[in-house]
Motif scaffolding. Structure first.
Motif, short mmCIF file in Angstrom:
data_model
loop_
_atom_site.label_atom_id
_atom_site.label_comp_id
_atom_site.label_asym_id
_atom_site.label_seq_id
_atom_site.Cartn_x
_atom_site.Cartn_y
_atom_site.Cartn_z
N CYS A 204 0.86 -1.19 0.00
CA CYS A 204 0.00 0.00 0.00
C CYS A 204 0.89 1.24 0.00
O CYS A 204 1.77 1.38 0.85
N GLY A 206 0.07 4.09 0.78
CA GLY A 206 -0.31 5.03 1.84
C GLY A 206 0.42 4.72 3.13
O GLY A 206 0.78 5.62 3.88
N CYS A 207 0.66 3.42 3.41
CA CYS A 207 1.25 3.04 4.70
C CYS A 207 2.33 1.97 4.57
O CYS A 207 2.90 1.56 5.58
N CYS A 228 -7.46 -0.53 2.52
CA CYS A 228 -6.25 -1.05 3.17
C CYS A 228 -6.57 -1.35 4.64
O CYS A 228 -7.13 -0.52 5.34
N CYS A 231 -4.35 1.35 6.95
CA CYS A 231 -4.56 2.80 6.95
C CYS A 231 -5.97 3.21 6.50
O CYS A 231 -6.28 4.39 6.47
ZN LIG Z 1 -2.41 1.35 3.83
#
Ligand SMILES: [Zn+2]
Length: 242
Positions: A204, A206-207, A228, A231
Motif C-alpha cells: 500500500c 499510503g502506509c 487497506c 490505513c
Molecule cells: Zn495502507
C-alpha cells in the motif's frame, strides 16, 4: 456493467485525489503564511530594539557629559576663589599652602577635563553608530515590506489556484456515486488529504503495508471498494488494461 462502472468511478477518484492533494498542500501552505509574517516582524522588532539600546546609551553619555561639565565648572570656580583669597593672605606659610591647594585643584580639573574629552569622543562615535543603525534599519524595513508583499502575493496566488481546483472538482464529483464520494471524502478528511492510494510492488502506497495476492485480486475484480487494512485508504492498481 456494475464492474465497469466501479472501475470508472475509481479512475474518477484518482483524478479527484490529484486535485485534492494539491488543495491540501495549498491549504497547508496558506496556513503557514501568517506565522511566516509574524516571524519576519519579530526579527525586525528585535533589530529596532538594538537601535533603541544604542540611543539609550547615547542619552546616558549626554548625562555623563553634563555631570562632568558641572564638576569641572565647580573646580574652576574654586580655583578663582582661591586665587582671590591668595592676595589677602598675610604670611608666607599661608601663601605657600594656598598655592599648593590651587595647584592640587588645577590638577583635579585637568583630570576631569581628560574625562570630558573621552566622553565627547564616545558621544561622537555613538552618533555615527546611531546614524549607521538608522540607515540599516531603513533598509531592513524596506526588505520586510517587500517580503510581506511577496507573501501576500503568494496567498493571492494560492486563493486563485484553489478556486480553479474547486471548479475542476465540480466537474468530476457529479459523475460519482454519492456514497462512494462520501466515503472518499471521509477518508480524505481523516487521513490528512490522502484517500485513495496505488498498490505498488504488493504494498500500500499510503502506509507501506504488504497487500496479499487475494486482496490484489479483489481490487482487480472491481466488485466493491477495497480498503487497506492498516490505513483504511481506498486501494487501486495503476496501469490496469481497461
Ligand atoms: Zn495502507
Amino acid at each position: 456493467m456494475l464492474t465497469q462502472n466501479l472501475k470508472a468511478q475509481i479512475r474518477s477518484l484518482v483524478e479527484l485525489q490529484t486535485i485534492d492533494s494539491e488543495i491540501y498542500a495549498l491549504r497547508y501552505e496558506k496556513e503557514s503564511k501568517p506565522k511566516e509574517i509574524s516571524l519576519l516582524e519579530a526579527a525586525f522588532e528585535e533589530k529596532k530594539q538594538s537601535l533603541s539600546s544604542i540611543e539609550k546609551e547615547s542619552l546616558d553619555l549626554q548625562k555623563k557629559r553634563k555631570d562632568i561639565e558641572l564638576e569641572l565648572g565647580g573646580k574652576e570656580e574654586s580655583i578663582k576663589k582661591l586665587q582671590t583669597q591668595l592676595y589677602q593672605l598675610k604670611t608666607n606659610k599661608e601663601y605657600q599652602t594656598m598655592l599648593k591647594e590651587i595647584g592640587d585643584t588645577k590638577a583635579d580639573a585637568s583630570v576631569i577635563e581628560d574625562k570630558a574629552i573621552q566622553v565627547l569622543e564616545q558621544i561622537d562615535k555613538i552618533k555615527i553608530e546611531i546614524e549607521k543603525e538608522k540607515q540599516n534599519l531603513q533598509g531592513e524595513e524596506k526588505l520586510l515590506n517587500e517580503q510581506k508583499q511577496n507573501i501576500e502575493n503568494r496567498i493571492k496566488g494560492i486563493d486563485d489556484r484553489m478556486a480553479q481546483l474547486e471548479v475542476q472538482r465540480k466537474q468530476i464529483t457529479p459523475g460519482l456515486d454519492p456514497k462512494i464520494l462520501a466515503q472518499y471524502e471521509r477518508i480524505l478528511f481523516n487521513r490528512d488529504g490522502l484517500a485513495i492510494v496505488n498498490v505498488n510492488n504488493d504494498s500500500c502506497q499510503g502506509c507501506n503495508l504488504h497487500v496479499p495476492p487475494q486482496v490484489i485480486n479483489l481490487i482487480k475484480m472491481y466488485e466493491r471498494i477495497v480498503i487497506c487494512e492498516a490505513c483504511n485508504r481506498i486501494l487501486y492498481i495503476e496501469n490496469e488494461p481497461r
